[in-house]
Design an enzyme around this catalytic site. Structure first.
Site, PDB file in Angstrom:
ATOM      1  N   HIS A 199       0.767  -1.239   0.000  1.00  0.00           N
ATOM      2  CA  HIS A 199       0.000   0.000   0.000  1.00  0.00           C
ATOM      3  C   HIS A 199       0.806   1.302   0.000  1.00  0.00           C
ATOM      4  CE1 HIS A 199      -3.652  -2.395   1.774  1.00  0.00           C
ATOM      5  NE2 HIS A 199      -3.505  -2.576   0.477  1.00  0.00           N
ATOM      6  N   ASP A 295      -1.142   2.289   7.014  1.00  0.00           N
ATOM      7  CA  ASP A 295      -0.118   1.286   6.748  1.00  0.00           C
ATOM      8  C   ASP A 295       1.306   1.722   7.083  1.00  0.00           C
ATOM      9  OD1 ASP A 295      -1.506  -1.095   5.604  1.00  0.00           O
ATOM     10  OD2 ASP A 295      -2.300   0.408   4.247  1.00  0.00           O
TER      11      ASP A 295
END
Length: 365
Positions: A199, A295
């Protein structure tokens, strides 16, 4: 006859709505909670959610509410589906209302999730089992007032804290989510956090395209080029090195894609291109997105923290953390999860592994 478990799903985002609807269609009583009332108002008129894709139907939810007490009272399992960056706030909401026999599952925990959540609950003298999944079970997006479920992953490892009680969680889900499989412990699920690899980096390296706002693009198909994919494999090598040194045999991202979706390819790039479940996944439309703000602090920062504890160099992971901090003006090192922030300061690696398996009381004894 064994009584069927009752669920509360915390978070009415893409995953929360899909999970609440799916569980309800399977015949379970489900409450759906969201902190922001206005985001659930369209569903409160008739308490129904529609799903399409690989699962079809319209189903009634028991309660759709922004009242946390009403959401979790008289339920057995609390399924937390919000981004991991909000776990501490949810622990503070749940903590005062939590009953001793209720179990919590973070979907997913990202890295150090169950340990952080449990540490937070101890402020309220709560020692409930907190489990975490390695990734989100559903590949899903919400559009046109329907949850579209593109895929259900074939295998999702799960571990409880303490890990000696993982079996209690898996027993609940054996007929509901047979995709949940036993992981050794929450360090293993945390280090198997593939979202931390997939991500942040492609998002950062496509920031010009994202911020131009001119041409929407498919995140995995167009945003991850062969060169970006090669860099992801460098990040992945650092993550796997940490895990292997601790004794965990976790899959690479490429191997994980095969386990989760049944796809293969000669390289990570080719494997991503072969994944039909990613065909409809658009790139973020702004840089302030969970791919960065979840993330980085709950993925790359704690992985780096564990590596630092083990004296394992993570130059590529560190570079992404620093780039994200510079681009966004956020100090992700300061706000991210670390072993210290999860109450694990001063533990040796051996005592840490024992702790995540046996829990606080066994560790103290």
């Amino acid at each position: 006859m064994k009584e069927e478990p009752k669920f509360a799903v915390i978070g009415a985002g893409n995953v929360g709505k899909a999970m609440a609807a799916h569980l309800s269609l399977l015949g379970y009583r489900v409450n759906l909670f969201n902190r922001t009332e206005e985001n659930i108002l369209p569903f409160k008129k008739d308490n129904k959610i529609s799903v399409c894709g690989i699962i079809e139907g319209c189903t009634k939810i028991n309660h759709i509410t922004s009242d946390i007490h009403r959401a979790i009272e008289d339920v057995d399992i609390i399924m937390v589906t919000i981004p991991a960056s909000g776990h501490k706030k949810i622990a503070d909401l749940i903590g005062p209302n939590l009953l001793e026999n209720q179990k919590i599952v973070l979907n997913p925990g990202r890295t150090l999730g169950a340990l952080e959540f449990s540490h937070r609950l101890r402020k309220y003298d709560k020692t409930n089992i907190v489990a975490e999944t390695q990734t989100i079970l559903y590949t899903t997006r919400f559009c046109d007032m329907k949850s579209e479920i593109f895929a259900i992953k074939r295998k999702v490892p799960l571990a409880a804290f303490p890990a000696c009680r993982t079996g209690e969680i898996l027993d609940v889900f054996k007929d509901i989510y047979p995709e949940f499989t036993r992981a050794k412990d929450s360090l293993e699920t945390g280090l198997a956090n593939v979202g931390a690899i997939l991500h942040p980096t492609p998002t950062l390296l496509n920031v010009g395209w994202i911020e131009s706002g001119k041409t929407p693009f498919k995140y995995y198909y167009e945003g991850i080029t062969p060169s970006i994919s090669q860099y992801l494999e460098s990040l992945d090598h650092e993550r796997i090195s940490i895990a292997h040194t601790l004794g965990y045999n976790i899959p690479s991202v490429k191997e994980w894609l095969h386990e989760a979706y049944g796809i293969t390819g000669r390289s990570l790039y080719e494997t991503l291109q072969n994944n039909e479940a990613y065909q409809k996944i658009d790139a973020p439309q702004k840089i302030k997105h969970r791919y960065i703000y979840e993330d980085i602090p709950t993925g790359l920062v704690p992985i780096s923290s564990i590596g630092q504890k083990m004296l394992i160099s993570t130059p590529n992971i560190n570079a992404v953390v620093e780039l994200a901090s510079s681009i966004t003006g956020s100090n992700f090192r300061q706000c991210g999860r670390t072993l210290d922030s999860c109450g694990l300061a001063g533990m040796t690696l051996e005592s840490l592994v024992d702790y995540v398996y046996y829990g606080e009381e066994a560790y103290k004894s």
